[in-house]
Design a protein around this motif. Structure first.
Motif, PDB file in Angstrom:
ATOM      1  N   GLU A 226     -13.389  10.017 -34.984  1.00  0.00           N
ATOM      2  CA  GLU A 226     -12.877   9.630 -36.029  1.00  0.00           C
ATOM      3  C   GLU A 226     -13.388   8.212 -36.708  1.00  0.00           C
ATOM      4  O   GLU A 226     -12.805   7.859 -37.463  1.00  0.00           O
ATOM      5  CB  GLU A 226     -11.235   9.320 -35.909  1.00  0.00           C
ATOM      6  CG  GLU A 226     -10.505  10.516 -35.302  1.00  0.00           C
ATOM      7  CD  GLU A 226     -10.623  11.634 -36.384  1.00  0.00           C
ATOM      8  OE1 GLU A 226     -10.785  11.375 -37.675  1.00  0.00           O
ATOM      9  OE2 GLU A 226     -10.181  12.910 -35.805  1.00  0.00           O
ATOM     10  N   ARG A 227     -14.237   7.786 -36.187  1.00  0.00           N
ATOM     11  CA  ARG A 227     -15.261   6.602 -36.741  1.00  0.00           C
ATOM     12  C   ARG A 227     -14.332   5.499 -36.981  1.00  0.00           C
ATOM     13  O   ARG A 227     -14.387   4.838 -38.239  1.00  0.00           O
ATOM     14  CB  ARG A 227     -15.953   7.208 -37.821  1.00  0.00           C
ATOM     15  CG  ARG A 227     -16.675   8.830 -37.882  1.00  0.00           C
ATOM     16  CD  ARG A 227     -17.234   8.756 -38.835  1.00  0.00           C
ATOM     17  NE  ARG A 227     -18.805   8.114 -39.022  1.00  0.00           N
ATOM     18  CZ  ARG A 227     -19.855   8.158 -38.207  1.00  0.00           C
ATOM     19  NH1 ARG A 227     -19.995   9.044 -37.155  1.00  0.00           N
ATOM     20  NH2 ARG A 227     -20.936   7.504 -38.392  1.00  0.00           N
ATOM     21  N   PRO A 228     -13.902   4.666 -35.816  1.00  0.00           N
ATOM     22  CA  PRO A 228     -13.417   3.407 -36.136  1.00  0.00           C
ATOM     23  C   PRO A 228     -14.256   2.460 -36.616  1.00  0.00           C
ATOM     24  O   PRO A 228     -15.721   2.393 -36.304  1.00  0.00           O
ATOM     25  CB  PRO A 228     -12.812   3.008 -34.505  1.00  0.00           C
ATOM     26  CG  PRO A 228     -13.611   4.002 -33.507  1.00  0.00           C
ATOM     27  CD  PRO A 228     -14.051   5.381 -34.501  1.00  0.00           C
ATOM     28  N   ASP A 229     -13.964   1.659 -37.311  1.00  0.00           N
ATOM     29  CA  ASP A 229     -14.792   0.632 -38.108  1.00  0.00           C
ATOM     30  C   ASP A 229     -15.493  -0.307 -37.082  1.00  0.00           C
ATOM     31  O   ASP A 229     -16.585  -0.715 -37.442  1.00  0.00           O
ATOM     32  CB  ASP A 229     -14.236  -0.271 -39.395  1.00  0.00           C
ATOM     33  CG  ASP A 229     -13.690   0.832 -40.293  1.00  0.00           C
ATOM     34  OD1 ASP A 229     -14.496   1.157 -41.092  1.00  0.00           O
ATOM     35  OD2 ASP A 229     -12.579   1.176 -40.173  1.00  0.00           O
ATOM     36  N   VAL A 230     -14.868  -0.628 -36.107  1.00  0.00           N
ATOM     37  CA  VAL A 230     -15.279  -1.672 -35.019  1.00  0.00           C
ATOM     38  C   VAL A 230     -14.598  -1.328 -33.711  1.00  0.00           C
ATOM     39  O   VAL A 230     -13.405  -0.914 -33.664  1.00  0.00           O
ATOM     40  CB  VAL A 230     -14.792  -3.072 -35.416  1.00  0.00           C
ATOM     41  CG1 VAL A 230     -15.351  -3.921 -34.244  1.00  0.00           C
ATOM     42  CG2 VAL A 230     -15.548  -3.831 -36.661  1.00  0.00           C
ATOM     43  N   VAL A 231     -15.531  -1.265 -32.450  1.00  0.00           N
ATOM     44  CA  VAL A 231     -14.663  -1.186 -31.318  1.00  0.00           C
ATOM     45  C   VAL A 231     -15.488  -2.383 -30.523  1.00  0.00           C
ATOM     46  O   VAL A 231     -16.011  -3.130 -30.714  1.00  0.00           O
ATOM     47  CB  VAL A 231     -15.254   0.073 -30.712  1.00  0.00           C
ATOM     48  CG1 VAL A 231     -14.648   1.370 -31.309  1.00  0.00           C
ATOM     49  CG2 VAL A 231     -16.713   0.251 -30.416  1.00  0.00           C
ATOM     50  N   LYS A 232     -14.051  -2.854 -29.776  1.00  0.00           N
ATOM     51  CA  LYS A 232     -14.569  -4.184 -28.996  1.00  0.00           C
ATOM     52  C   LYS A 232     -14.590  -3.918 -27.521  1.00  0.00           C
ATOM     53  O   LYS A 232     -13.269  -4.428 -26.923  1.00  0.00           O
ATOM     54  CB  LYS A 232     -13.729  -5.233 -29.370  1.00  0.00           C
ATOM     55  CG  LYS A 232     -13.931  -6.621 -29.245  1.00  0.00           C
ATOM     56  CD  LYS A 232     -12.852  -7.582 -29.018  1.00  0.00           C
ATOM     57  CE  LYS A 232     -12.856  -8.284 -27.621  1.00  0.00           C
ATOM     58  NZ  LYS A 232     -13.497  -7.874 -26.486  1.00  0.00           N
ATOM     59  N   PRO A 233     -15.326  -3.353 -26.843  1.00  0.00           N
ATOM     60  CA  PRO A 233     -15.164  -3.345 -25.298  1.00  0.00           C
ATOM     61  C   PRO A 233     -15.868  -4.461 -24.716  1.00  0.00           C
ATOM     62  O   PRO A 233     -16.436  -5.523 -25.153  1.00  0.00           O
ATOM     63  CB  PRO A 233     -16.151  -2.213 -24.939  1.00  0.00           C
ATOM     64  CG  PRO A 233     -17.329  -2.243 -26.219  1.00  0.00           C
ATOM     65  CD  PRO A 233     -16.437  -2.800 -27.291  1.00  0.00           C
ATOM     66  N   ASN A 234     -15.579  -4.691 -23.324  1.00  0.00           N
ATOM     67  CA  ASN A 234     -16.122  -5.722 -22.503  1.00  0.00           C
ATOM     68  C   ASN A 234     -17.079  -5.072 -21.844  1.00  0.00           C
ATOM     69  O   ASN A 234     -17.341  -3.978 -21.998  1.00  0.00           O
ATOM     70  CB  ASN A 234     -15.036  -6.595 -21.749  1.00  0.00           C
ATOM     71  CG  ASN A 234     -14.343  -5.649 -20.672  1.00  0.00           C
ATOM     72  OD1 ASN A 234     -14.829  -4.601 -20.432  1.00  0.00           O
ATOM     73  ND2 ASN A 234     -13.172  -5.807 -20.486  1.00  0.00           N
ATOM     74  N   ALA A 235     -17.844  -5.840 -20.906  1.00  0.00           N
ATOM     75  CA  ALA A 235     -19.330  -5.304 -20.520  1.00  0.00           C
ATOM     76  C   ALA A 235     -18.783  -4.005 -19.458  1.00  0.00           C
ATOM     77  O   ALA A 235     -19.374  -3.138 -19.528  1.00  0.00           O
ATOM     78  CB  ALA A 235     -19.834  -6.503 -19.447  1.00  0.00           C
ATOM     79  N   GLU A 236     -17.598  -4.531 -18.684  1.00  0.00           N
ATOM     80  CA  GLU A 236     -17.248  -3.391 -17.913  1.00  0.00           C
ATOM     81  C   GLU A 236     -17.067  -1.983 -18.481  1.00  0.00           C
ATOM     82  O   GLU A 236     -17.217  -0.860 -18.232  1.00  0.00           O
ATOM     83  CB  GLU A 236     -16.078  -3.712 -16.949  1.00  0.00           C
ATOM     84  CG  GLU A 236     -15.520  -2.560 -16.107  1.00  0.00           C
ATOM     85  CD  GLU A 236     -14.347  -3.143 -15.134  1.00  0.00           C
ATOM     86  OE1 GLU A 236     -13.950  -2.594 -14.228  1.00  0.00           O
ATOM     87  OE2 GLU A 236     -13.851  -4.253 -15.392  1.00  0.00           O
ATOM     88  N   GLU A 237     -16.273  -2.309 -19.593  1.00  0.00           N
ATOM     89  CA  GLU A 237     -15.815  -1.102 -20.512  1.00  0.00           C
ATOM     90  C   GLU A 237     -16.901  -0.439 -21.266  1.00  0.00           C
ATOM     91  O   GLU A 237     -16.966   0.941 -21.354  1.00  0.00           O
ATOM     92  CB  GLU A 237     -14.453  -1.413 -21.431  1.00  0.00           C
ATOM     93  CG  GLU A 237     -13.190  -1.960 -20.994  1.00  0.00           C
ATOM     94  CD  GLU A 237     -12.550  -2.691 -21.737  1.00  0.00           C
ATOM     95  OE1 GLU A 237     -11.201  -3.082 -21.523  1.00  0.00           O
ATOM     96  OE2 GLU A 237     -12.996  -3.119 -23.005  1.00  0.00           O
TER      97      GLU A 237
END
Length: 315
Positions: free
Chosen positions: A176-187
């Motif tokens: 669905e094309r989120p504008d920003v995703v914010k994972p950490n390194a593990e994710e």
């Protein structure tokens, strides 16, 4: 106004202890009680900076009422979605060297009607928000595609959305094309299904998430700094930190700083790094105020150190 969504909020109790001794009696030297959950922390950081924020929360029982009261005391508007189950209570044990041991409760199971009520409440507030930050794990009762449905509804309302989650719910939402995703390194490593040993590995993984639908990837690399990979380019940011006291909520503070600074480009990344660096030097899940920030300690560059080994490589 920044709208936050926390599908599985919590009441967080943090105890500072000299050391963990299994089977012994641990005597805390300090304690805190805070409203918890990743989206809640984003709202707290935004409010601490003097901006308006509304937190959409499914809340139930006495812990839920206390979460709402604590947030109101911090000047945060709460759009409460009543649920039958009690809001979860989490415990964190913080040692002097920065080691944190957490016990996270599962939280209530939401019904189909409660899920729809949560989506409808978000939709009703979406039009007045500059950004919507949707953060954290999903409670029992919500399927892995719940965030995908949320992103679709938010985009139909014409609002930008930042998503901080992981696993199947992150992968499902990318379509669905989120504008920003914010994972950490593990994710980030989990999302691409391979180890990450260097900053360059993290850049390649972030580029893959963009290829799957993410507009931009803001990746936290712990002590190694943060990456922003977007259509405008790739930026690397880091900051000097004197001592780590607690990393609870540091990623949430970073996301708050990023969105409050516009959610795009080198300036927003610098704000994210400054907020994250300030948060790790504060106790428990305390969110930084402008007085806690040290912009002069932050460096943002397009000269990304691709060969630099990660301090904590992702297996």
């Amino acid at each position: 106004m920044l709208l936050t969504v926390t599908p599985n909020p919590s009441l967080d109790r943090t105890y500072e202890i000299p050391a963990i001794e299994r089977g012994g009696v641990l005597r805390a030297t300090a304690e805190r009680m805070d409203p918890g959950g990743k989206g809640v922390n984003v709202s707290r950081a935004v409010a601490a900076a003097g901006h308006r924020t509304v937190a959409v929360l499914p809340l139930g029982g006495a812990p839920g009422a206390l979460v709402a009261d604590l947030l109101a005391g911090q000047g945060i508007e709460v759009a409460r979605v009543p649920v039958a189950g009690a809001t979860r209570s989490n415990i964190a044990l913080a040692e002097p060297d920065g080691t944190l041991t957490k016990i996270n409760a599962p939280g209530p199971e939401l019904t189909a009607a409660e899920s729809e009520s949560l989506l409808s409440t978000i939709r009703s507030h979406a039009g007045s928000a500059a950004w919507i930050a949707c953060c954290g794990s999903l409670p029992r009762g919500l399927g892995a595609d719940w965030y995908a449905e949320l992103v679709a509804r938010v985009h139909r309302a014409g609002t930008r959305i930042a998503l901080d989650t992981s696993g199947p719910s992150l992968l499902a939402a990318l379509r669905e094309r989120p504008d920003v995703v914010k994972p950490n390194a593990e994710e980030l490593g989990q999302a691409v299904g391979r180890p990450l040993a260097t900053v360059g590995d993290a850049v390649k993984a972030a580029e893959e998430l963009r290829g799957q639908g993410a507009g931009a990837v803001l990746a936290s690399l712990g002590a190694d700094g943060q990456l922003l990979v977007s259509a405008a380019g790739t930026y690397f940011g880091f900051a000097r930190v004197a001592a780590v006291r607690s990393n609870v909520g540091a990623g949430d503070a970073s996301l708050a700083g990023f969105l409050a600074a516009g959610g795009d480009g080198a300036g927003a990344l610098a704000a994210a790094v400054a907020h994250g660096a300030a948060a790790v030097q504060l106790p428990g899940s305390v969110m930084p105020s402008p007085a806690d920030l040290e912009p002069s300690a932050v460096t943002v560059t397009t000269d990304v150190p691709l060969d630099r080994p990660l301090t904590e490589p992702v297996p």
